[in-house]
Design a protein around this motif. Structure first.
Motif, PDB file in Angstrom:
ATOM      1  N   MET A  91      46.370  86.220  65.295  1.00 31.31           N
ATOM      2  CA  MET A  91      45.505  87.195  64.656  1.00 31.31           C
ATOM      3  C   MET A  91      46.330  88.464  64.416  1.00 31.31           C
ATOM      4  O   MET A  91      46.947  88.981  65.340  1.00 31.31           O
ATOM      5  N   THR A  92      46.295  88.932  63.199  1.00 34.26           N
ATOM      6  CA  THR A  92      47.023  90.155  62.861  1.00 34.26           C
ATOM      7  C   THR A  92      46.273  91.377  63.387  1.00 34.26           C
ATOM      8  O   THR A  92      45.082  91.289  63.730  1.00 34.26           O
ATOM      9  N   LEU A  93      46.955  92.502  63.398  1.00 33.31           N
ATOM     10  CA  LEU A  93      46.316  93.743  63.828  1.00 33.31           C
ATOM     11  C   LEU A  93      45.124  94.060  62.933  1.00 33.31           C
ATOM     12  O   LEU A  93      44.046  94.409  63.412  1.00 33.31           O
ATOM     13  N   ARG A  94      45.304  93.913  61.631  1.00 32.68           N
ATOM     14  CA  ARG A  94      44.215  94.211  60.689  1.00 32.68           C
ATOM     15  C   ARG A  94      43.003  93.314  60.945  1.00 32.68           C
ATOM     16  O   ARG A  94      41.863  93.777  60.983  1.00 32.68           O
ATOM     17  N   ALA A  95      43.240  92.029  61.119  1.00 28.53           N
ATOM     18  CA  ALA A  95      42.141  91.091  61.373  1.00 28.53           C
ATOM     19  C   ALA A  95      41.441  91.416  62.693  1.00 28.53           C
ATOM     20  O   ALA A  95      40.211  91.367  62.780  1.00 28.53           O
ATOM     21  N   ALA A  96      42.234  91.774  63.711  1.00 30.72           N
ATOM     22  CA  ALA A  96      41.639  92.110  65.014  1.00 30.72           C
ATOM     23  C   ALA A  96      40.795  93.374  64.922  1.00 30.72           C
ATOM     24  O   ALA A  96      39.705  93.446  65.498  1.00 30.72           O
ATOM     25  N   VAL A  97      41.269  94.367  64.171  1.00 30.52           N
ATOM     26  CA  VAL A  97      40.506  95.611  64.017  1.00 30.52           C
ATOM     27  C   VAL A  97      39.203  95.348  63.264  1.00 30.52           C
ATOM     28  O   VAL A  97      38.132  95.798  63.671  1.00 30.52           O
ATOM     29  N   ILE A  98      39.276  94.593  62.178  1.00 31.02           N
ATOM     30  CA  ILE A  98      38.067  94.283  61.403  1.00 31.02           C
ATOM     31  C   ILE A  98      37.079  93.482  62.249  1.00 31.02           C
ATOM     32  O   ILE A  98      35.887  93.802  62.307  1.00 31.02           O
ATOM     33  N   ALA A  99      37.574  92.454  62.932  1.00 27.44           N
ATOM     34  CA  ALA A  99      36.698  91.640  63.780  1.00 27.44           C
ATOM     35  C   ALA A  99      36.105  92.493  64.905  1.00 27.44           C
ATOM     36  O   ALA A  99      34.921  92.375  65.228  1.00 27.44           O
ATOM     37  N   GLY A 100      36.923  93.368  65.491  1.00 31.63           N
ATOM     38  CA  GLY A 100      36.434  94.246  66.549  1.00 31.63           C
ATOM     39  C   GLY A 100      35.369  95.200  66.051  1.00 31.63           C
ATOM     40  O   GLY A 100      34.348  95.417  66.713  1.00 31.63           O
ATOM     41  N   LEU A 101      35.575  95.759  64.874  1.00 29.43           N
ATOM     42  CA  LEU A 101      34.581  96.667  64.300  1.00 29.43           C
ATOM     43  C   LEU A 101      33.272  95.941  64.009  1.00 29.43           C
ATOM     44  O   LEU A 101      32.197  96.514  64.149  1.00 29.43           O
ATOM     45  N   LEU A 102      33.366  94.676  63.617  1.00 30.80           N
ATOM     46  CA  LEU A 102      32.152  93.895  63.341  1.00 30.80           C
ATOM     47  C   LEU A 102      31.350  93.608  64.612  1.00 30.80           C
ATOM     48  O   LEU A 102      30.140  93.383  64.545  1.00 30.80           O
ATOM     49  N   LEU A 103      32.023  93.634  65.757  1.00 33.01           N
ATOM     50  CA  LEU A 103      31.305  93.418  67.019  1.00 33.01           C
ATOM     51  C   LEU A 103      30.282  94.521  67.293  1.00 33.01           C
ATOM     52  O   LEU A 103      29.261  94.271  67.933  1.00 33.01           O
ATOM     53  N   PHE A 104      30.539  95.735  66.794  1.00 35.87           N
ATOM     54  CA  PHE A 104      29.625  96.847  67.054  1.00 35.87           C
ATOM     55  C   PHE A 104      28.255  96.628  66.407  1.00 35.87           C
ATOM     56  O   PHE A 104      27.245  96.636  67.110  1.00 35.87           O
ATOM     57  N   PRO A 105      28.181  96.404  65.085  1.00 28.50           N
ATOM     58  CA  PRO A 105      26.846  96.173  64.518  1.00 28.50           C
ATOM     59  C   PRO A 105      26.219  94.861  64.996  1.00 28.50           C
ATOM     60  O   PRO A 105      24.997  94.788  65.172  1.00 28.50           O
ATOM     61  N   LEU A 106      27.032  93.858  65.246  1.00 29.61           N
ATOM     62  CA  LEU A 106      26.498  92.592  65.754  1.00 29.61           C
ATOM     63  C   LEU A 106      25.840  92.807  67.123  1.00 29.61           C
ATOM     64  O   LEU A 106      24.719  92.342  67.359  1.00 29.61           O
ATOM     65  N   THR A 107      26.517  93.529  68.000  1.00 29.26           N
ATOM     66  CA  THR A 107      25.951  93.824  69.319  1.00 29.26           C
ATOM     67  C   THR A 107      24.670  94.634  69.182  1.00 29.26           C
ATOM     68  O   THR A 107      23.668  94.361  69.853  1.00 29.26           O
ATOM     69  N   ALA A 108      24.688  95.622  68.297  1.00 32.76           N
ATOM     70  CA  ALA A 108      23.499  96.464  68.087  1.00 32.76           C
ATOM     71  C   ALA A 108      22.316  95.631  67.601  1.00 32.76           C
ATOM     72  O   ALA A 108      21.193  95.793  68.097  1.00 32.76           O
ATOM     73  N   VAL A 109      22.554  94.751  66.659  1.00 36.11           N
ATOM     74  CA  VAL A 109      21.475  93.918  66.112  1.00 36.11           C
ATOM     75  C   VAL A 109      20.880  93.029  67.207  1.00 36.11           C
ATOM     76  O   VAL A 109      19.661  92.909  67.330  1.00 36.11           O
ATOM     77  N   VAL A 110      21.745  92.418  68.009  1.00 35.12           N
ATOM     78  CA  VAL A 110      21.253  91.553  69.088  1.00 35.12           C
ATOM     79  C   VAL A 110      20.432  92.371  70.090  1.00 35.12           C
ATOM     80  O   VAL A 110      19.341  91.964  70.497  1.00 35.12           O
ATOM     81  N   LEU A 111      20.956  93.542  70.486  1.00 33.89           N
ATOM     82  CA  LEU A 111      20.234  94.374  71.454  1.00 33.89           C
ATOM     83  C   LEU A 111      18.896  94.849  70.893  1.00 33.89           C
ATOM     84  O   LEU A 111      17.885  94.848  71.606  1.00 33.89           O
ATOM     85  N   LEU A 112      18.873  95.238  69.639  1.00 33.31           N
ATOM     86  CA  LEU A 112      17.605  95.655  69.016  1.00 33.31           C
ATOM     87  C   LEU A 112      16.626  94.485  68.959  1.00 33.31           C
ATOM     88  O   LEU A 112      15.430  94.661  69.225  1.00 33.31           O
ATOM     89  N   ALA A 113      17.123  93.299  68.647  1.00 35.03           N
ATOM     90  CA  ALA A 113      16.265  92.107  68.606  1.00 35.03           C
ATOM     91  C   ALA A 113      15.714  91.775  69.994  1.00 35.03           C
ATOM     92  O   ALA A 113      14.627  91.203  70.113  1.00 35.03           O
ATOM     93  N   MET A 114      16.458  92.171  71.037  1.00 36.80           N
ATOM     94  CA  MET A 114      16.007  91.954  72.409  1.00 36.80           C
ATOM     95  C   MET A 114      14.995  93.013  72.840  1.00 36.80           C
ATOM     96  O   MET A 114      14.464  92.954  73.948  1.00 36.80           O
ATOM     97  N   GLY A 115      14.753  93.995  71.972  1.00 34.94           N
ATOM     98  CA  GLY A 115      13.787  95.034  72.290  1.00 34.94           C
ATOM     99  C   GLY A 115      14.369  96.262  72.962  1.00 34.94           C
ATOM    100  O   GLY A 115      13.624  97.113  73.457  1.00 34.94           O
TER     101      GLY A 115
END
Length: 187
Positions: free
Chosen positions: A1-25
């Motif tokens: 995994m390149t640095l760019r790919a890791a940064v993009i994937a890491g940044l995507l974890l933030f909204p994904l985590t938020a969506v899951v937590l919001l869905a959990m109430g």
């Protein structure tokens, strides 16, 4: 995994985590209606509801430990990839930590009797603190990472009679004498 790919994937974890937590109430912000940069140790009702609290250092330690553990197992993988995996582990923990079973375990086994789980903003900033730990672990010598982890643990222990090591111990194997000490009972 390149640095760019890791940064993009890491940044995507933030909204994904938020969506899951919001869905959990989970509440997006503190139900108190304010957003504080820091929640002091004596404000148990709002602990884990704001940007930072005395558990923020433990998330830096998470980053150091998760990165180091992955490096030990997957040493041949590129550093950015290990950093992404470490952040993914933290994101998974933030979700698991906010499930009813873990919240209840915190209440019964640790000093967090009034713990209500994290707000989404707190969980997202816990990911940010973890990124700091990961970045340090990626760049600093091991001795410096170990020294920093010990220092952060000791500061939290001094300030609130709790830290990552005690938190894990009390979640997995509660010891009444430690709980009494944490609550300020003479021991």
């Amino acid at each position: 995994m390149t640095l760019r790919a890791a940064v993009i994937a890491g940044l995507l974890l933030f909204p994904l985590t938020a969506v899951v937590l919001l869905a959990m109430g989970r509440p997006p912000l503190c139900p108190c209606g304010t957003v504080l940069l820091w929640t002091p140790a004596d404000n148990v009702a709002e602990s884990s509801q704001h940007i930072a609290d005395w558990y923020a250092p433990s998330h830096v330690v998470h980053g150091l430990l998760f990165y180091f553990g992955l490096w030990l197992v997957l040493r041949s993988r590129p550093r950015p990839e290990l950093g992404f995996y470490a952040l993914a582990i933290e994101a998974a923990w933030e979700i698991l930590e906010n499930t009813p079973i873990v919240i209840e375990r915190y209440r019964e086994a640790t000093l967090a009797m009034g713990y209500a789980g994290d707000s989404v903003i707190n969980s997202l900033f816990d990911l940010v603190w973890t990124v700091f730990g990961i970045l340090i672990a990626m760049r600093a010598p091991v001795w410096l990472s170990v020294t920093l982890a010990i220092a952060l643990e000791l500061v939290a222990l001094w300030a609130i009679r709790d830290n990552l090591a005690l938190n894990v111990l009390m979640l997995l194997w509660p010891i009444e004498a430690i709980k009494a000490w944490q609550l300020g009972a003479p021991g």
